[in-house]
Design a protein around this motif. Structure first.
Motif, PDB file in Angstrom:
ATOM      1  N   THR A 284      24.893 -25.326  45.376  1.00 12.75           N
ATOM      2  CA  THR A 284      26.201 -25.278  46.844  1.00 12.75           C
ATOM      3  C   THR A 284      27.268 -25.449  45.889  1.00 12.75           C
ATOM      4  O   THR A 284      28.284 -25.465  45.987  1.00 12.75           O
ATOM      5  CB  THR A 284      25.452 -26.679  47.727  1.00 12.75           C
ATOM      6  OG1 THR A 284      24.546 -26.306  48.066  1.00 12.75           O
ATOM      7  CG2 THR A 284      26.820 -26.795  48.585  1.00 12.75           C
ATOM      8  N   VAL A 285      27.556 -26.622  44.535  1.00 14.42           N
ATOM      9  CA  VAL A 285      28.262 -27.043  44.065  1.00 14.42           C
ATOM     10  C   VAL A 285      29.174 -25.512  43.539  1.00 14.42           C
ATOM     11  O   VAL A 285      30.355 -25.503  43.595  1.00 14.42           O
ATOM     12  CB  VAL A 285      28.324 -27.736  43.282  1.00 14.42           C
ATOM     13  CG1 VAL A 285      29.460 -27.873  42.235  1.00 14.42           C
ATOM     14  CG2 VAL A 285      27.888 -29.068  43.187  1.00 14.42           C
ATOM     15  N   VAL A 286      28.302 -24.831  43.298  1.00 19.00           N
ATOM     16  CA  VAL A 286      29.123 -24.188  42.328  1.00 19.00           C
ATOM     17  C   VAL A 286      29.553 -22.196  42.968  1.00 19.00           C
ATOM     18  O   VAL A 286      29.798 -22.209  43.076  1.00 19.00           O
ATOM     19  CB  VAL A 286      27.972 -22.505  41.407  1.00 19.00           C
ATOM     20  CG1 VAL A 286      28.049 -21.287  41.227  1.00 19.00           C
ATOM     21  CG2 VAL A 286      27.309 -23.795  40.483  1.00 19.00           C
ATOM     22  N   SER A 287      29.049 -22.024  44.256  1.00 14.43           N
ATOM     23  CA  SER A 287      29.440 -21.646  45.260  1.00 14.43           C
ATOM     24  C   SER A 287      29.880 -22.577  46.304  1.00 14.43           C
ATOM     25  O   SER A 287      30.896 -21.430  47.025  1.00 14.43           O
ATOM     26  CB  SER A 287      27.922 -20.897  46.055  1.00 14.43           C
ATOM     27  OG  SER A 287      27.116 -22.284  46.823  1.00 14.43           O
ATOM     28  N   ALA A 288      30.540 -23.105  46.334  1.00 16.58           N
ATOM     29  CA  ALA A 288      31.487 -23.839  47.018  1.00 16.58           C
ATOM     30  C   ALA A 288      33.005 -23.614  47.810  1.00 16.58           C
ATOM     31  O   ALA A 288      33.613 -23.012  46.762  1.00 16.58           O
ATOM     32  CB  ALA A 288      31.673 -25.526  46.794  1.00 16.58           C
TER      33      ALA A 288
END
Length: 388
Positions: A284-288
């Motif tokens: 989720t962090v990487v694709s935010a």
């Protein structure tokens, strides 16, 4: 054990709290330290790496003291040392003495990290049920308290020296109260720390790998999460710190609820679930695409990953003989600092290369390795007698 068990549990929890309190009270005031001594980000990073390296030495020393005396003595001395380190950091008049102060603090940090886990696993054994995650939760509470304290003293313009003198006095007063309740009685195997090859290295390496991977991710998140929001996702200076807060909030839920889950479904399942949840958070962090999504990702990452460290120490305690326990914990604890250096270095290198989003791919790639070790965590269940 002559002391009431509840008082012993509270005393050991107080030690975990003090470690988090002092760490946050110092680290969150690094801007004031930079201004006072005129040092740049590179020099500050060097100081933090120095502390990590020296902490490894402190962990080994704590193992030696525990072997020759008791882990209670090692824990008490180490807590007093972090108080002294905080005092000296605050009072240091020049850069040379500041470095010396951080060396003393680093030795104390390593000793406390080892000593608190030595004591924690023994209290868990006395209780006969999983409570290690709660102890690590108290570290998080101490960290939040220390950060709020640092913010408050900065707001009312309390000088750095006075603020850290207060921290040192609080540490010493709590140590005087708590240390008589630490667990003193221990079994020892004479000379084990000097005969390192006689240690049960297989469980030390298995659970040490988990500790290394966790702290590599943890250090990267705590150091670079706010920078990621501000620089890569254009968050405001008000919103960016929420990434750190969200991760710590997730960690609190994880650690204060983790022991209950261990009792219900067993440590291997908790580790597998926690690791999987942590991976989801990092994805989720990487694709935010927006700050809110990244903040949610950091919360989910903390919710999943924070349970790994306490269960690794609990699993080691169930996998080694009582005569080797303290030295084994001190040796495995070195992985904490190796992970911090690895995570801070790799993620920091990616961040300085203006690839902040890719920086968080590093823990995303590393953390799934923990799944390969999940079955070994059966020794973290207090009723388990199996060896790793």
């Amino acid at each position: 054990m002559t002391q009431p068990l509840t008082r012993t549990r509270v005393a050991v929890a107080a030690g975990f709290f003090l470690q988090g309190l002092v760490f946050a009270a110092i680290v969150t005031q690094t801007p004031r330290i930079k201004d006072k001594f005129g040092i740049d980000d590179g020099a500050l990073t060097g100081i933090l790496v120095l502390v990590a390296v020296v902490s490894g030495v402190g962990s080994v020393i704590a193992g030696m003291i525990a072997e020759r005396r008791t882990s209670a003595v090692a824990f008490k001395l180490a807590l007093a040392t972090i108080g002294l380190g905080a005092l000296l950091v605050g009072l240091a008049p020049n850069l040379g003495l500041l470095l010396a102060a951080f060396v003393i603090y680093g030795l104390g940090v390593g000793g406390v990290d080892a000593g608190m886990n030595m004591q924690g696993v023994r209290v868990q054994k006395a209780y006969g049920r999983s409570i290690m995650a709660n102890f690590h939760g108290m570290w998080s509470v101490g960290g939040i308290t220390g950060a709020l304290y640092a913010s408050g003293v900065a707001e009312i313009d309390v000088p750095l020296a006075i603020s850290l003198v207060i921290v040192a006095v609080v540490v010493w007063l709590v140590v005087v109260w708590a240390s008589p309740a630490f667990i003193e009685a221990q079994e020892h195997e004479a000379g084990l720390s000097a005969k390192g090859l006689d240690l049960p290295w297989r469980p030390i390496l298995i659970f040490g790998l988990v500790v290394l991977l966790f702290y590599a991710a943890d250090t990267g998140i705590l150091t670079w999460s706010s920078v990621y929001l501000e620089d890569a996702l254009d968050a405001s200076k008000t919103v960016a710190p929420l990434a750190y807060g969200a991760y710590q909030a997730g960690a609190l839920f994880s650690r204060f609820g983790g022991d209950f889950l261990v009792r219900r479904i067993g440590a291997p399942s908790v580790v597998a679930i926690g690791t999987t949840v942590g991976i989801v958070g990092l994805v989720t962090v990487v694709s935010a695409a927006a700050p809110a999504m990244a903040i949610a990702g950091f919360f989910i990452a903390g919710l999943g990953l924070a349970i790994l460290a306490p269960l690794a120490f609990a699993a080691l305690a169930g996998a080694v003989p009582a005569t080797a326990l303290d030295v084994a914990i001190a040796r495995m604890n070195i992985a904490n600092y190796l992970g911090a250096i690895l995570g801070g270095g790799l993620i920091g290198a990616a961040a300085t290369a203006d690839h902040l989003r890719w920086a968080f791919v590093i823990p995303l790639v590393l953390i799934p390795i923990v799944l390969l070790t999940a079955r070994s965590f059966r020794t973290a269940d207090p009723d388990s007698v199996e060896a790793v």
